[in-house]
Design a protein around this motif. Structure first.
Motif, PDB file in Angstrom:
ATOM      1  N   HIS A   1      13.971   0.219 -10.161  1.00 58.55           N
ATOM      2  CA  HIS A   1      13.667   0.721  -8.492  1.00 58.55           C
ATOM      3  C   HIS A   1      12.464  -0.143  -8.466  1.00 58.55           C
ATOM      4  O   HIS A   1      11.212  -0.175  -7.547  1.00 58.55           O
ATOM      5  N   VAL A   2      11.407  -0.647  -9.663  1.00 57.63           N
ATOM      6  CA  VAL A   2      10.465  -0.823  -9.893  1.00 57.63           C
ATOM      7  C   VAL A   2      10.962  -2.869  -9.085  1.00 57.63           C
ATOM      8  O   VAL A   2       9.949  -3.411  -8.347  1.00 57.63           O
ATOM      9  N   ALA A   3      12.005  -2.821  -9.590  1.00 51.85           N
ATOM     10  CA  ALA A   3      12.630  -4.528  -9.020  1.00 51.85           C
ATOM     11  C   ALA A   3      12.341  -4.738  -7.436  1.00 51.85           C
ATOM     12  O   ALA A   3      11.602  -5.623  -6.931  1.00 51.85           O
ATOM     13  N   ARG A   4      12.766  -3.191  -7.344  1.00 49.03           N
ATOM     14  CA  ARG A   4      13.081  -3.608  -5.514  1.00 49.03           C
ATOM     15  C   ARG A   4      11.320  -3.269  -4.979  1.00 49.03           C
ATOM     16  O   ARG A   4      10.894  -4.117  -3.826  1.00 49.03           O
ATOM     17  N   ALA A   5      10.744  -2.286  -5.526  1.00 48.76           N
ATOM     18  CA  ALA A   5       9.291  -2.068  -5.006  1.00 48.76           C
ATOM     19  C   ALA A   5       8.445  -3.470  -5.486  1.00 48.76           C
ATOM     20  O   ALA A   5       7.554  -3.635  -4.211  1.00 48.76           O
ATOM     21  N   LEU A   6       8.302  -4.095  -6.596  1.00 51.25           N
ATOM     22  CA  LEU A   6       7.550  -5.551  -6.946  1.00 51.25           C
ATOM     23  C   LEU A   6       8.563  -6.782  -5.681  1.00 51.25           C
ATOM     24  O   LEU A   6       7.715  -6.604  -5.298  1.00 51.25           O
ATOM     25  N   THR A   7       9.166  -7.030  -5.429  1.00 51.55           N
ATOM     26  CA  THR A   7       9.660  -7.607  -4.370  1.00 51.55           C
ATOM     27  C   THR A   7       9.892  -7.382  -3.020  1.00 51.55           C
ATOM     28  O   THR A   7       9.053  -8.334  -2.194  1.00 51.55           O
ATOM     29  N   GLU A   8       9.807  -6.731  -2.475  1.00 54.26           N
ATOM     30  CA  GLU A   8       9.267  -6.043  -0.988  1.00 54.26           C
ATOM     31  C   GLU A   8       7.943  -5.574  -1.011  1.00 54.26           C
ATOM     32  O   GLU A   8       7.381  -6.217  -0.099  1.00 54.26           O
ATOM     33  N   ALA A   9       6.877  -5.472  -2.286  1.00 55.35           N
ATOM     34  CA  ALA A   9       5.714  -5.892  -2.049  1.00 55.35           C
ATOM     35  C   ALA A   9       5.143  -7.557  -2.073  1.00 55.35           C
ATOM     36  O   ALA A   9       3.965  -7.286  -2.018  1.00 55.35           O
TER      37      ALA A   9
ATOM     38  N   HIS B   1       6.376 -10.011  -5.049  1.00 59.16           N
ATOM     39  CA  HIS B   1       6.034 -10.433  -6.188  1.00 59.16           C
ATOM     40  C   HIS B   1       7.697 -11.017  -6.072  1.00 59.16           C
ATOM     41  O   HIS B   1       8.358 -10.573  -5.619  1.00 59.16           O
ATOM     42  N   LYS B   2       7.707 -12.350  -7.251  1.00 57.54           N
ATOM     43  CA  LYS B   2       8.698 -12.810  -7.721  1.00 57.54           C
ATOM     44  C   LYS B   2       8.764 -11.841  -8.860  1.00 57.54           C
ATOM     45  O   LYS B   2       8.301 -12.359  -9.740  1.00 57.54           O
ATOM     46  N   VAL B   3      10.255 -11.781  -9.242  1.00 52.16           N
ATOM     47  CA  VAL B   3      10.833 -10.630 -10.131  1.00 52.16           C
ATOM     48  C   VAL B   3      12.179 -11.613 -10.774  1.00 52.16           C
ATOM     49  O   VAL B   3      13.269 -12.016 -10.432  1.00 52.16           O
ATOM     50  N   THR B   4      11.556 -11.557 -12.126  1.00 49.01           N
ATOM     51  CA  THR B   4      12.680 -12.169 -12.893  1.00 49.01           C
ATOM     52  C   THR B   4      13.444 -11.176 -14.394  1.00 49.01           C
ATOM     53  O   THR B   4      12.173 -10.600 -14.648  1.00 49.01           O
TER      54      THR B   4
ATOM     55  N   MET C   1       4.201  -8.758   1.915  1.00 49.96           N
ATOM     56  CA  MET C   1       2.488  -9.590   1.348  1.00 49.96           C
ATOM     57  C   MET C   1       1.908  -8.455   0.288  1.00 49.96           C
ATOM     58  O   MET C   1       1.671  -7.035   0.434  1.00 49.96           O
ATOM     59  N   THR C   2       1.653  -9.158  -0.915  1.00 48.95           N
ATOM     60  CA  THR C   2       0.417  -8.119  -1.598  1.00 48.95           C
ATOM     61  C   THR C   2      -0.505  -7.363  -1.028  1.00 48.95           C
ATOM     62  O   THR C   2      -1.344  -8.281   0.019  1.00 48.95           O
ATOM     63  N   THR C   3      -0.496  -6.133  -1.721  1.00 51.77           N
ATOM     64  CA  THR C   3      -1.923  -5.958  -1.126  1.00 51.77           C
ATOM     65  C   THR C   3      -3.275  -6.701  -2.096  1.00 51.77           C
ATOM     66  O   THR C   3      -4.153  -5.973  -1.070  1.00 51.77           O
ATOM     67  N   ASN C   4      -3.340  -6.811  -2.802  1.00 49.27           N
ATOM     68  CA  ASN C   4      -4.235  -7.557  -3.537  1.00 49.27           C
ATOM     69  C   ASN C   4      -4.292  -9.079  -2.752  1.00 49.27           C
ATOM     70  O   ASN C   4      -4.966 -10.047  -3.564  1.00 49.27           O
ATOM     71  N   GLY C   5      -3.244  -9.447  -2.018  1.00 56.00           N
ATOM     72  CA  GLY C   5      -2.948 -11.084  -1.898  1.00 56.00           C
ATOM     73  C   GLY C   5      -2.349 -12.409  -2.579  1.00 56.00           C
ATOM     74  O   GLY C   5      -2.595 -13.584  -2.127  1.00 56.00           O
ATOM     75  N   LYS C   6      -2.042 -11.986  -3.542  1.00 59.62           N
ATOM     76  CA  LYS C   6      -1.763 -12.467  -4.402  1.00 59.62           C
ATOM     77  C   LYS C   6      -0.053 -12.303  -4.963  1.00 59.62           C
ATOM     78  O   LYS C   6      -0.143 -11.350  -5.558  1.00 59.62           O
TER      79      LYS C   6
ATOM     80  N   ALA D   1       7.582   4.204  -9.121  1.00 61.72           N
ATOM     81  CA  ALA D   1       8.093   2.705  -9.009  1.00 61.72           C
ATOM     82  C   ALA D   1       6.397   2.016  -8.191  1.00 61.72           C
ATOM     83  O   ALA D   1       5.740   0.539  -8.768  1.00 61.72           O
ATOM     84  N   ARG D   2       6.806   2.616  -7.156  1.00 54.97           N
ATOM     85  CA  ARG D   2       5.051   2.068  -6.722  1.00 54.97           C
ATOM     86  C   ARG D   2       3.983   1.623  -7.567  1.00 54.97           C
ATOM     87  O   ARG D   2       3.057   1.566  -7.044  1.00 54.97           O
ATOM     88  N   ALA D   3       3.713   2.981  -8.084  1.00 53.83           N
ATOM     89  CA  ALA D   3       2.876   3.044  -9.555  1.00 53.83           C
ATOM     90  C   ALA D   3       2.685   1.742 -10.173  1.00 53.83           C
ATOM     91  O   ALA D   3       1.740   1.436 -10.502  1.00 53.83           O
ATOM     92  N   VAL D   4       3.683   1.485 -10.679  1.00 58.01           N
ATOM     93  CA  VAL D   4       4.335  -0.222 -11.348  1.00 58.01           C
ATOM     94  C   VAL D   4       3.146  -1.295 -10.757  1.00 58.01           C
ATOM     95  O   VAL D   4       2.369  -2.025 -11.194  1.00 58.01           O
ATOM     96  N   VAL D   5       3.960  -1.399  -9.359  1.00 57.13           N
ATOM     97  CA  VAL D   5       3.467  -2.194  -8.814  1.00 57.13           C
ATOM     98  C   VAL D   5       1.082  -1.886  -8.401  1.00 57.13           C
ATOM     99  O   VAL D   5       1.231  -3.248  -8.583  1.00 57.13           O
TER     100      VAL D   5
END
Length: 307
Positions: free
Chosen positions: A22-30, A32-35, A1-6, A211-215
């Motif tokens: 690293h960014v792709a993995r962190a976003l997916t784990e948060a 988000h859908k990454v392309t 689940m994303t921290t801001n619910g979206k 990567a967590r900073a990017v998220v």
């Protein structure tokens, strides 16, 4: 689940690069859908940022909420100024093309990788630089100006792009899985001589923390703002390599005079720089605090295979 619910639909340029993975993995784990966008066979959308028309054709009919620019032309550490030429071009023309593609896909947010060397190469003394402290000063010679001008242009394009919420992340030197690995064979063979630091320090940040900073910027970044992203323990270049050697049980790098590095012109400029940055703004506005407070901790996690 994303921290801001979206959950965001995200187009990630440079998804196959060291930081991009690293960014792709962190976003997916948060959540988000990454392309992924890039030139590699593993990318979801194949396109070159330097080819505007091909890029726009590649994203035609696609829709994203956020576009992230983490693309680089570097495949190994740059040694000479000319090694930065292709990446400098990505920072200027490539950024302009990607911004156009972002608007074409209906994106609202654009997050760009920037770097602390945009504050300038050289000795900044003991001053701790915050985001409003003179970013992008004119370089002291044509080569330095070329690199700083490219970072300056990338941020200007990002933060002032009409119709987009632009955010720039000024990263310290990146290390960790996928980045530090390339240094290990060189240290093992004692093929990586470096000068003594003589009090010089630089900002560093572990790749997973970056990567967590990017998220955090995707979810909570304030439009039109830049953020310093580094751990709280600045470290000289040689001191960092000594930590790498110690962590992985490798020989210490040979010490050489700084002047001997001059033929490796870009590396010489990096190793002769003293730079400290404040990350208070990222902590306050993004809620970002690095998991790894220093390189010793981050390298130990890398060796243990943890994040």
């Amino acid at each position: 689940m994303t921290t801001n619910g979206k959950s965001h639909r995200i187009l990630l340029a440079g998804a196959g690069g060291v930081l991009g993975r690293h960014v792709a993995r962190a976003l997916t784990e948060a959540g988000h859908k990454v392309t992924g966008l890039g030139r590699g066979p593993e990318d979801d959308i194949r396109a070159d940022l330097m080819d505007r028309d091909a890029l726009l054709r590649a994203v035609d009919g696609q829709h994203f909420d956020t576009v992230i620019h983490a693309a680089t032309a570097l495949r190994k550490a740059p040694m000479r100024h000319r090694d930065m030429d292709a990446t400098d071009a990505l920072r200027t023309e490539g950024t302009a093309h990607l911004l156009e593609a972002a608007r074409a896909t209906g994106a609202r947010r654009f997050v760009a990788e920037s770097m602390v060397f945009g504050y300038g190469y050289g000795d900044h003394g003991d001053r701790v630089l915050a985001e409003d402290d003179g970013f992008g000063p004119r370089g002291t010679d044509p080569s330095r100006e070329r690199h700083i001008a490219a970072v300056r242009a990338k941020e200007r394009l990002t933060l002032a792009s009409p119709g987009l919420e632009g955010i720039a992340l000024r990263f310290g030197l990146l290390y960790g899985p996928g980045g530090t690995d390339g240094l290990l064979p060189l240290l093992r063979k004692r093929q990586l001589p470096v000068p003594h630091d003589r009090g010089r320090v630089l900002p560093w940040v572990e790749l997973g923390d970056a990567a967590r900073a990017v998220v955090a910027a995707v979810e909570r970044g304030r439009p039109g703002q830049a953020y310093n992203i580094a751990d709280p323990t600045p470290l000289g270049f040689r001191a960092h390599l000594l930590r790498v050697a110690e962590t992985f049980g490798l020989p210490q790098p040979m010490a050489v005079p700084l002047w001997l590095m001059r033929p490796m012109s870009y590396a010489h400029d990096v190793m002769s720089t003293t730079l400290r940055v404040s990350t208070a703004k990222a902590e306050r506005e993004l809620g970002w605090i690095p998991v790894h407070p220093d390189a010793r901790d981050g390298l130990a996690a890398m060796r243990a295979g943890t994040r």
